[in-house]
Design a protein around this motif. Structure first.
Motif, PDB file in Angstrom:
ATOM      1  N   ARG A   1       2.591  -6.363  -0.547  1.00 55.09           N
ATOM      2  CA  ARG A   1       3.865  -5.650  -0.601  1.00 55.09           C
ATOM      3  C   ARG A   1       4.615  -5.731   0.723  1.00 55.09           C
ATOM      4  N   GLY A   2       3.943  -6.250   1.749  1.00 59.13           N
ATOM      5  CA  GLY A   2       4.556  -6.310   3.069  1.00 59.13           C
ATOM      6  C   GLY A   2       4.316  -5.051   3.878  1.00 59.13           C
ATOM      7  N   TRP A   3       3.271  -4.293   3.544  1.00 57.80           N
ATOM      8  CA  TRP A   3       2.954  -3.045   4.234  1.00 57.80           C
ATOM      9  C   TRP A   3       1.782  -3.256   5.178  1.00 57.80           C
ATOM     10  N   SER A   4       1.848  -2.610   6.321  1.00 63.47           N
ATOM     11  CA  SER A   4       0.734  -2.621   7.256  1.00 63.47           C
ATOM     12  C   SER A   4      -0.227  -1.481   6.911  1.00 63.47           C
ATOM     13  N   ALA A   5      -1.344  -1.427   7.611  1.00 57.86           N
ATOM     14  CA  ALA A   5      -2.304  -0.336   7.399  1.00 57.86           C
ATOM     15  C   ALA A   5      -1.664   1.002   7.759  1.00 57.86           C
ATOM     16  N   ARG A   6      -0.794   1.001   8.748  1.00 55.25           N
ATOM     17  CA  ARG A   6      -0.074   2.210   9.158  1.00 55.25           C
ATOM     18  C   ARG A   6       0.784   2.730   8.012  1.00 55.25           C
ATOM     19  N   THR A   7       1.493   1.840   7.329  1.00 57.46           N
ATOM     20  CA  THR A   7       2.360   2.242   6.214  1.00 57.46           C
ATOM     21  C   THR A   7       1.528   2.705   5.022  1.00 57.46           C
ATOM     22  N   ARG A   8       0.418   2.032   4.756  1.00 60.76           N
ATOM     23  CA  ARG A   8      -0.436   2.454   3.631  1.00 60.76           C
ATOM     24  C   ARG A   8      -0.998   3.857   3.861  1.00 60.76           C
ATOM     25  N   LEU A   9      -1.359   4.179   5.109  1.00 60.92           N
ATOM     26  CA  LEU A   9      -1.847   5.528   5.413  1.00 60.92           C
ATOM     27  C   LEU A   9      -0.768   6.563   5.141  1.00 60.92           C
ATOM     28  N   ARG A  10       0.450   6.288   5.572  1.00 57.43           N
ATOM     29  CA  ARG A  10       1.543   7.235   5.338  1.00 57.43           C
ATOM     30  C   ARG A  10       1.862   7.368   3.853  1.00 57.43           C
ATOM     31  N   PHE A  11       1.732   6.279   3.103  1.00 63.86           N
ATOM     32  CA  PHE A  11       1.949   6.344   1.662  1.00 63.86           C
ATOM     33  C   PHE A  11       0.891   7.223   0.995  1.00 63.86           C
ATOM     34  N   ARG A  12      -0.358   7.086   1.403  1.00 64.73           N
ATOM     35  CA  ARG A  12      -1.426   7.921   0.828  1.00 64.73           C
ATOM     36  C   ARG A  12      -1.220   9.392   1.177  1.00 64.73           C
TER      37      ARG A  12
END
Length: 152
Positions: free
Chosen positions: A86-97
């Motif tokens: 999706r073009g997301w980093s681990a930082r973005t995935r954490l914020r999404f969760r």
């Protein structure tokens, strides 16, 4: 007469808040800032009206957590090879969760009104305020992180 004036002022504010994102760019943070002002006034109203001064401690913790997650220079620049499909980093995935978890809290709190005893309203309303604060803060952090990933 005063009630009618309050109604018109409230409707005018609602129209401005709902129509403002249409006038601004899709990446503008101004609607988020207006939402934070409205949320802060609602928090002040609940704290003052219910006398729930303890409510300020979890809200301050959520603000501190969000600021700590978004601290400047806290992480290395985003490596384009580290992005997922999706073009997301681990930082973005954490914020999404975090945002997704905060979105689950209000329905659970409302459902608890049917399970808990009759006096639970004084517990559920401050819980809803905390959940709405978490939803707003984590969504704002998530969108900032997506912009950061897009610029990589």
């Amino acid at each position: 007469m005063l009630g009618l004036l309050i109604l018109f002022a409230g409707l005018g504010l609602l129209v401005v808040v709902l129509g403002l994102p249409l006038l601004l760019g899709s990446d503008s943070p101004v609607p988020d800032y207006i939402g934070f002002v409205i949320l802060a006034s609602m928090i002040a109203l609940v704290v003052w009206g219910m006398g729930a001064w303890w409510l300020l401690a979890p809200i301050a913790f959520l603000v501190a957590l969000t600021l700590w997650l978004d601290r400047a220079g806290g992480e290395a620049p985003v490596d384009p090879a580290a992005l997922d499909e999706r073009g997301w980093s681990a930082r973005t995935r954490l914020r999404f969760r975090l945002w997704a978890a905060a979105l689950l809290a209000p329905p659970l709190l409302i459902a608890s009104l049917f399970i808990l005893p009759e006096g639970s309203f004084s517990i559920v309303v401050p819980g809803l305020v905390i959940a709405m604060t978490a939803m707003s803060l984590f969504r704002f952090s998530f969108t900032r992180s997506i912009r950061r990933d897009d610029s990589a």
